[in-house]
Motif scaffolding. Structure first.
Motif, PDB file in Angstrom:
ATOM      1  N   PRO A 104      32.769  40.211  40.383  1.00  0.00           N
ATOM      2  CA  PRO A 104      33.093  40.630  41.760  1.00  0.00           C
ATOM      3  C   PRO A 104      32.979  39.492  42.770  1.00  0.00           C
ATOM      4  O   PRO A 104      33.731  39.447  43.748  1.00  0.00           O
ATOM      5  N   GLU A 106      33.901  36.568  42.422  1.00  0.00           N
ATOM      6  CA  GLU A 106      35.097  35.735  42.411  1.00  0.00           C
ATOM      7  C   GLU A 106      36.176  36.346  43.298  1.00  0.00           C
ATOM      8  O   GLU A 106      37.158  35.686  43.618  1.00  0.00           O
ATOM      9  N   ILE A 107      36.007  37.614  43.668  1.00  0.00           N
ATOM     10  CA  ILE A 107      37.004  38.289  44.500  1.00  0.00           C
ATOM     11  C   ILE A 107      36.493  38.427  45.924  1.00  0.00           C
ATOM     12  O   ILE A 107      37.212  38.209  46.885  1.00  0.00           O
ATOM     13  N   VAL A 108      35.219  38.810  46.026  1.00  0.00           N
ATOM     14  CA  VAL A 108      34.637  39.140  47.312  1.00  0.00           C
ATOM     15  C   VAL A 108      33.969  37.914  47.907  1.00  0.00           C
ATOM     16  O   VAL A 108      33.250  37.203  47.214  1.00  0.00           O
TER      17      VAL A 108
END
Ligand SMILES: Nc1ncnc2c1ncn2[C@@H]1O[C@H](COP(=O)(O)OP(=O)(O)OP(=O)(O)O)[C@@H](O)[C@H]1O
Ligand SMILES: [Mg+2]
Lengths: 279, 255
Positions: A104, A106-108
């Motif tokens: 997560p 890496e996205i957030v």
């Protein structure tokens, strides 16, 4: 449209799946509220639409009718401030457990540094009893261990809303009770609002501030129970007369939802409160 | 027995055994060179034509790899289009199947006529045409059968489709991709040789084979076959090696 003071609010939500055999109505006028930093458990018969509810709250799907509000904003798409653990805990086989848990981030966008994130991941692994499994592959873990890893993944980015879909389903009774306590510890460390789907009534009473019983499909909120057990709760509290009475009430309500009982044979207790319906 | 030792010893043993059996069968039946060459006849050919073997092998090799490279790029692209769009999948599938069903030997003279004299280009083209089908199909199947649960992990965090492709869809498809690549590498190799033999133009191992045929040099033809087999093995194991690196996670330890 007025905004809501609640962290999660559903207003008259209806949803049907389009299947080959025609539309399948799953939710029908479901309304419920979860205040900020409180814990809401949802119980109901299998197939009544609990996972559907989580997909609507997380923004993975939009309801046919009605509205879902999160943090006083209408939900139209997924939000990075939400953490979600799915009923089927898929981990990416090509990543180690640690890399899966860090996914997560890496996205957030997060204020955490890489090192802090790794430290947090190890801390979470310790909490759920997976110390030493960081470098293992998902294929080397049991179903219950994967579930616990997926739980770590759902909270690694410190979401302010956590949605858990039967996160302890594949665990033995003792590990499960350990994790209930872990959940209480986690909430003390960092407050968050939690929506927990479960089949286990004891789990719902032990963990939640509020238990929502869903009716059979097409489902609505049939019954809301305020769990006013004093905190900090211990497992022994589950055997207190108040808790036993609540469990009896919930059990009865599930049977009503399954169509196997009517309100006439309700057990006597002081916690009953009809479902709130906001039109 | 040690694992690595067995992996080397077992194939060596079998190869030597089969060669010996062959040598013995030719000797026992008193077959002359022009009916059946024996392994011992091949060695003088390799010695005599060694330089030629090296040059021609290189020509065959690079054109095969170039064709395969094109097939990977183009096949992956077509596979992605078919994998993500149901409309494109349903529209393109019958065309691809029909295209794949055409015997490539019939395409060779057409290509040779279309681009007269462009021998390298034509050969690469045939290698490409023959090998891109399995890649396109495997990528499209890999992407279209991606379980929604995988997508949802990232989607629930608000990730874009591009991110989902790079972080989930692509790595998840790699095992299928490499499975197809193993088929494709052999096909590309066959494509190159098809061009070299059906439309001879003085290049590649196919040319050496052709000159063996014209000169009735039976052992030379056999020698070329063996060189082709060796090259094919090398290419195949290069793919297996790449698979280990990029999709090794899909290999479950036995037991
Ligand atoms: N993608 C879908 N397409 C069609 N029907 C669906 C889909 N997902 C769920 N359903 C149907 O919707 C109903 C509710 O499904 P849902 O997964 O929300 O149930 P649930 O309450 O989570 O059940 P369980 O407790 O067994 O997990 C089920 O009858 C199911 O068959
Ligand atoms: Mg469910």
């Amino acid at each position: 449209m007025t905004s809501s003071a609640h962290m999660i609010e559903l207003r008259e939500v209806s949803h049907a799946y389009r299947t080959k055999a025609g539309p399948l109505p799953v939710l029908d006028g479901l309304s419920m509220q979860v205040p900020e930093n409180s814990f809401c458990a949802v119980v109901g018969p299998s197939g009544c639409g609990k996972s559907t509810l989580t997909r609507l709250v997380s923004g993975l799907m939009r309801p046919d009718h009605g509205q879902v509000w999160l943090h006083s904003k209408l939900v139209t798409s997924p939000r990075p401030t939400v953490g979600m653990a799915f009923q089927n805990p898929v981990l990416l086989e090509w990543r180690t457990i640690l890399q899966n848990i860090l996914l997560p981030l890496e996205i957030v966008k997060s204020p955490m540094s890489k090192a802090e994130a790794i430290e947090r991941a190890h801390h979470l692994l310790d909490l759920v009893g997976l110390t030493g499994f960081a470098e293992k592959r998902p294929s080397e873990l049991s179903g219950g261990m994967r579930q616990r890893a997926s739980l770590c993944r759902s909270i690694i980015h410190k979401p302010d809303v956590l949605i858990l879909d039967e996160p302890f389903g594949a665990l033995d009774a003792f590990t499960r009770e350990d994790l209930w306590c872990t959940m209480h510890d986690l909430r003390r460390e960092e407050p968050f609002t939690c929506l927990l789907i479960t089949h286990d009534l004891r789990e719902s009473v032990f963990l939640a501030d509020q238990v929502v019983v869903m009716s059979g499909r097409p489902a609505r909120a049939q019954y809301v129970l305020d769990v006013d057990l004093p905190g900090p709760r211990t497992l022994d509290d589950l055997y207190s007369p108040a808790a036993v009475a609540m469990l009896a009430t919930l059990r009865h309500q599930i049977q009503v939802a399954q169509g196997r009982a009517t309100d006439a044979d309700a057990p006597l207790d002081g916690h009953a409160k009809p479902a709130e319906v906001t039109a | 027995m040690n694992d690595t030792l067995r992996k080397i010893l077992a194939p060596t043993l079998f190869i030597v055994g089969i060669l010996a059996l062959w040598e013995w069968a030719v000797w026992y039946n008193q077959l002359p060179d022009y009916r059946m060459a024996s392994p011992s006849d091949l060695i003088p050919r390799y010695i005599r034509f060694w330089d030629l073997f090296l040059i021609k092998s290189w020509e065959t090799l690079w054109r095969t790899v170039a064709g395969l490279g094109l097939a990977v790029v183009f096949g992956t692209l077509v596979g992605m289009i078919m994998g993500f769009s149901r409309f494109a999948r349903e529209g393109l599938y019958p065309i691809l199947v029909g295209f794949n069903a055409i015997p490539k030997a019939t395409v060779v003279p057409i290509v040779a006529l279309m681009f007269v004299g462009q021998h390298d280009f034509n050969t690469v083209l045939i290698a490409f045409i023959i090998s891109f089908f399995p890649i396109a199909v495997s990528v499209s199947i890999g992407l279209s059968t991606l379980e929604p649960e995988y997508r949802d992990i990232l989607r629930s965090l608000g990730a874009s489709n591009v991110t989902i492709f790079w972080k989930i869809a692509l790595p998840k498809t790699l095992p299928e991709f490499f499975g197809a690549l193993k088929v494709a590498v052999t096909l590309a190799f066959i494509g190159t040789n098809l061009m070299e033999i059906v439309s001879p133009h003085g290049r590649g191992l196919g040319d050496l084979f052709d000159s063996g045929r014209i000169n009735a040099d039976y052992p030379l033809m056999f020698a070329v076959l063996f060189a082709l087999a060796a090259l094919g093995i090398v290419l195949f194991y290069v793919v297996v090696f790449l698979e280990r690196i990029f999709a090794g996670w899909a290999e479950r330890s036995p037991g």
